[in-house]
Design a protein around this motif. Structure first.
Motif, PDB file in Angstrom:
ATOM      1  N   PHE A  94     -82.589  20.896  58.679  1.00  0.00           N
ATOM      2  CA  PHE A  94     -81.516  20.155  58.020  1.00  0.00           C
ATOM      3  C   PHE A  94     -80.394  21.105  57.601  1.00  0.00           C
ATOM      4  O   PHE A  94     -80.639  22.271  57.296  1.00  0.00           O
ATOM      5  N   THR A  95     -79.183  20.582  57.578  1.00  0.00           N
ATOM      6  CA  THR A  95     -78.057  21.274  56.970  1.00  0.00           C
ATOM      7  C   THR A  95     -78.072  20.859  55.506  1.00  0.00           C
ATOM      8  O   THR A  95     -78.117  19.663  55.202  1.00  0.00           O
ATOM      9  N   VAL A  96     -78.059  21.826  54.595  1.00  0.00           N
ATOM     10  CA  VAL A  96     -78.232  21.520  53.177  1.00  0.00           C
ATOM     11  C   VAL A  96     -77.082  22.092  52.352  1.00  0.00           C
ATOM     12  O   VAL A  96     -76.687  23.241  52.536  1.00  0.00           O
ATOM     13  N   ASP A  97     -76.563  21.260  51.453  1.00  0.00           N
ATOM     14  CA  ASP A  97     -75.612  21.693  50.437  1.00  0.00           C
ATOM     15  C   ASP A  97     -76.209  21.314  49.097  1.00  0.00           C
ATOM     16  O   ASP A  97     -77.041  20.404  49.009  1.00  0.00           O
ATOM     17  N   VAL A  98     -75.783  21.999  48.032  1.00  0.00           N
ATOM     18  CA  VAL A  98     -76.355  21.767  46.704  1.00  0.00           C
ATOM     19  C   VAL A  98     -75.244  21.482  45.698  1.00  0.00           C
ATOM     20  O   VAL A  98     -74.199  22.136  45.706  1.00  0.00           O
ATOM     21  N   ALA A  99     -75.501  20.498  44.832  1.00  0.00           N
ATOM     22  CA  ALA A  99     -74.649  20.225  43.674  1.00  0.00           C
ATOM     23  C   ALA A  99     -75.563  20.309  42.450  1.00  0.00           C
ATOM     24  O   ALA A  99     -76.655  19.733  42.454  1.00  0.00           O
ATOM     25  N   HIS A 100     -75.120  21.040  41.419  1.00  0.00           N
ATOM     26  CA  HIS A 100     -75.973  21.249  40.255  1.00  0.00           C
ATOM     27  C   HIS A 100     -75.697  20.270  39.116  1.00  0.00           C
ATOM     28  O   HIS A 100     -76.292  20.385  38.048  1.00  0.00           O
ATOM     29  N   ASP A 101     -74.803  19.303  39.340  1.00  0.00           N
ATOM     30  CA  ASP A 101     -74.582  18.252  38.342  1.00  0.00           C
ATOM     31  C   ASP A 101     -73.969  17.037  39.027  1.00  0.00           C
ATOM     32  O   ASP A 101     -73.537  17.107  40.178  1.00  0.00           O
ATOM     33  N   GLY A 102     -73.959  15.927  38.318  1.00  0.00           N
ATOM     34  CA  GLY A 102     -73.472  14.673  38.888  1.00  0.00           C
ATOM     35  C   GLY A 102     -72.004  14.703  39.259  1.00  0.00           C
ATOM     36  O   GLY A 102     -71.591  14.152  40.277  1.00  0.00           O
ATOM     37  N   PHE A 103     -71.193  15.366  38.443  1.00  0.00           N
ATOM     38  CA  PHE A 103     -69.759  15.435  38.728  1.00  0.00           C
ATOM     39  C   PHE A 103     -69.513  16.178  40.037  1.00  0.00           C
ATOM     40  O   PHE A 103     -68.749  15.727  40.890  1.00  0.00           O
ATOM     41  N   SER A 104     -70.164  17.332  40.207  1.00  0.00           N
ATOM     42  CA  SER A 104     -70.019  18.112  41.447  1.00  0.00           C
ATOM     43  C   SER A 104     -70.501  17.309  42.649  1.00  0.00           C
ATOM     44  O   SER A 104     -69.930  17.390  43.731  1.00  0.00           O
ATOM     45  N   ALA A 105     -71.565  16.545  42.449  1.00  0.00           N
ATOM     46  CA  ALA A 105     -72.091  15.712  43.541  1.00  0.00           C
ATOM     47  C   ALA A 105     -71.030  14.733  44.012  1.00  0.00           C
ATOM     48  O   ALA A 105     -70.793  14.585  45.220  1.00  0.00           O
ATOM     49  N   GLY A 106     -70.363  14.066  43.073  1.00  0.00           N
ATOM     50  CA  GLY A 106     -69.324  13.105  43.441  1.00  0.00           C
ATOM     51  C   GLY A 106     -68.197  13.758  44.206  1.00  0.00           C
ATOM     52  O   GLY A 106     -67.707  13.219  45.202  1.00  0.00           O
ATOM     53  N   ALA A 107     -67.795  14.941  43.772  1.00  0.00           N
ATOM     54  CA  ALA A 107     -66.722  15.662  44.456  1.00  0.00           C
ATOM     55  C   ALA A 107     -67.147  16.071  45.865  1.00  0.00           C
ATOM     56  O   ALA A 107     -66.373  15.956  46.816  1.00  0.00           O
ATOM     57  N   GLN A 108     -68.389  16.529  46.025  1.00  0.00           N
ATOM     58  CA  GLN A 108     -68.857  16.978  47.332  1.00  0.00           C
ATOM     59  C   GLN A 108     -69.093  15.816  48.297  1.00  0.00           C
ATOM     60  O   GLN A 108     -68.936  15.982  49.504  1.00  0.00           O
ATOM     61  N   LEU A 109     -69.469  14.665  47.770  1.00  0.00           N
ATOM     62  CA  LEU A 109     -69.722  13.518  48.649  1.00  0.00           C
ATOM     63  C   LEU A 109     -68.473  13.123  49.435  1.00  0.00           C
ATOM     64  O   LEU A 109     -68.572  12.692  50.579  1.00  0.00           O
ATOM     65  N   ALA A 110     -67.327  13.302  48.827  1.00  0.00           N
ATOM     66  CA  ALA A 110     -66.080  12.924  49.490  1.00  0.00           C
ATOM     67  C   ALA A 110     -65.795  13.795  50.708  1.00  0.00           C
ATOM     68  O   ALA A 110     -65.226  13.318  51.693  1.00  0.00           O
ATOM     69  N   THR A 111     -66.197  15.059  50.666  1.00  0.00           N
ATOM     70  CA  THR A 111     -65.873  15.954  51.771  1.00  0.00           C
ATOM     71  C   THR A 111     -67.039  16.205  52.720  1.00  0.00           C
ATOM     72  O   THR A 111     -66.834  16.336  53.916  1.00  0.00           O
ATOM     73  N   LEU A 112     -68.258  16.249  52.204  1.00  0.00           N
ATOM     74  CA  LEU A 112     -69.408  16.610  53.047  1.00  0.00           C
ATOM     75  C   LEU A 112     -69.925  15.465  53.909  1.00  0.00           C
ATOM     76  O   LEU A 112     -70.386  15.679  55.014  1.00  0.00           O
ATOM     77  N   LYS A 113     -69.919  14.271  53.370  1.00  0.00           N
ATOM     78  CA  LYS A 113     -70.442  13.090  54.057  1.00  0.00           C
ATOM     79  C   LYS A 113     -71.870  13.316  54.585  1.00  0.00           C
ATOM     80  O   LYS A 113     -72.128  13.202  55.777  1.00  0.00           O
ATOM     81  N   PRO A 114     -72.821  13.644  53.684  1.00  0.00           N
ATOM     82  CA  PRO A 114     -74.203  13.847  54.129  1.00  0.00           C
ATOM     83  C   PRO A 114     -74.848  12.529  54.538  1.00  0.00           C
ATOM     84  O   PRO A 114     -74.373  11.455  54.173  1.00  0.00           O
ATOM     85  N   ALA A 115     -75.925  12.629  55.289  1.00  0.00           N
ATOM     86  CA  ALA A 115     -76.673  11.433  55.683  1.00  0.00           C
ATOM     87  C   ALA A 115     -77.600  10.989  54.557  1.00  0.00           C
ATOM     88  O   ALA A 115     -77.879   9.805  54.405  1.00  0.00           O
ATOM     89  N   VAL A 116     -78.082  11.952  53.772  1.00  0.00           N
ATOM     90  CA  VAL A 116     -79.029  11.683  52.684  1.00  0.00           C
ATOM     91  C   VAL A 116     -78.678  12.578  51.503  1.00  0.00           C
ATOM     92  O   VAL A 116     -78.211  13.703  51.693  1.00  0.00           O
ATOM     93  N   ILE A 117     -78.925  12.067  50.292  1.00  0.00           N
ATOM     94  CA  ILE A 117     -78.903  12.962  49.143  1.00  0.00           C
ATOM     95  C   ILE A 117     -80.254  12.861  48.446  1.00  0.00           C
ATOM     96  O   ILE A 117     -80.881  11.804  48.439  1.00  0.00           O
ATOM     97  N   THR A 118     -80.711  14.011  47.931  1.00  0.00           N
ATOM     98  CA  THR A 118     -81.837  13.985  47.009  1.00  0.00           C
ATOM     99  C   THR A 118     -81.208  14.051  45.629  1.00  0.00           C
ATOM    100  O   THR A 118     -80.260  14.817  45.403  1.00  0.00           O
ATOM    101  N   LEU A 119     -81.700  13.233  44.716  1.00  0.00           N
ATOM    102  CA  LEU A 119     -81.022  13.066  43.437  1.00  0.00           C
ATOM    103  C   LEU A 119     -82.004  13.153  42.282  1.00  0.00           C
ATOM    104  O   LEU A 119     -82.939  12.351  42.198  1.00  0.00           O
TER     105      LEU A 119
END
Length: 187
Positions: A94-119
């Motif tokens: 898998f290609t993996v990116d990490v966000a260490h908080d909810g705010f960062s997750a929201g920002a990364q979702l807009a650009t990364l467009k992952p198929a799945v997130i673990t939350l």
């Protein structure tokens, strides 16, 4: 920079087994995201938008497109746990990116467009429930598969499912269970 692959309406029609006019109707009705070429007005469909459309409508994804959705965003405030999840998933290709908080997750979702997130559910600031509500309220993210990975109570895990999580995995977990849960979401 990665090459962006696009399809014509005719190519998309062949993959779906329909007439190209059907593809145009789906585009005009807002079901399939596309853009128009300047001048001629012909439609072009980005590969990732086409694959998202196929998945949202439970249509088979052709093999040549199947490699793209193996990306995961790990949303976890505990750095050791985020590292452990990432390591297991990378080993599985898998290609993996990490966000260490909810705010960062929201920002990364807009650009990364992952198929799945673990939350993770318990995070400072915007918690996992808030991230779930955000994802399910955004039209472009509604197709996103969410695997809650949390030590939360049974009631908390059920609340996450009620708020839109696709699946839950209780911490601590076996590595095989994590990989299996993500692969199941990608089917």
């Amino acid at each position: 920079m990665a090459e962006i692959r696009v399809l014509t309406t005719g190519e998309a029609a062949k993959y779906c087994g329909v007439n190209f006019r059907t593809i145009i109707r789906w585009i005009e009705r807002g079901k399939l995201r596309a853009y128009k070429l300047p001048g001629r007005g012909d439609h072009r469909i980005r590969e990732e938008d086409f694959v998202a459309f196929l998945r949202e409508n439970d249509l088979p994804v052709p093999e040549e497109f199947d490699g793209a959705p193996r990306s995961v965003l790990v949303v976890e405030d505990n750095k050791e746990m985020a590292s452990a999840i990432s390591r297991v998933l990378r080993r599985e290709g898998f290609t993996v990116d990490v966000a260490h908080d909810g705010f960062s997750a929201g920002a990364q979702l807009a650009t990364l467009k992952p198929a799945v997130i673990t939350l993770d559910l318990k995070m400072p600031g915007l918690d996992g429930y808030g991230v779930l509500r955000y994802i399910r309220s955004q039209e472009e993210l509604k197709h996103l598969k969410v695997l809650v990975v949390s030590a939360e109570t049974e009631d908390g895990l059920n609340q996450a499912l009620d708020e839109g999580a696709n699946a839950v995995l209780r911490k601590p977990f076996e590595n095989d269970a994590l990989v299996g849960a993500i692969n199941q979401l990608l089917v």
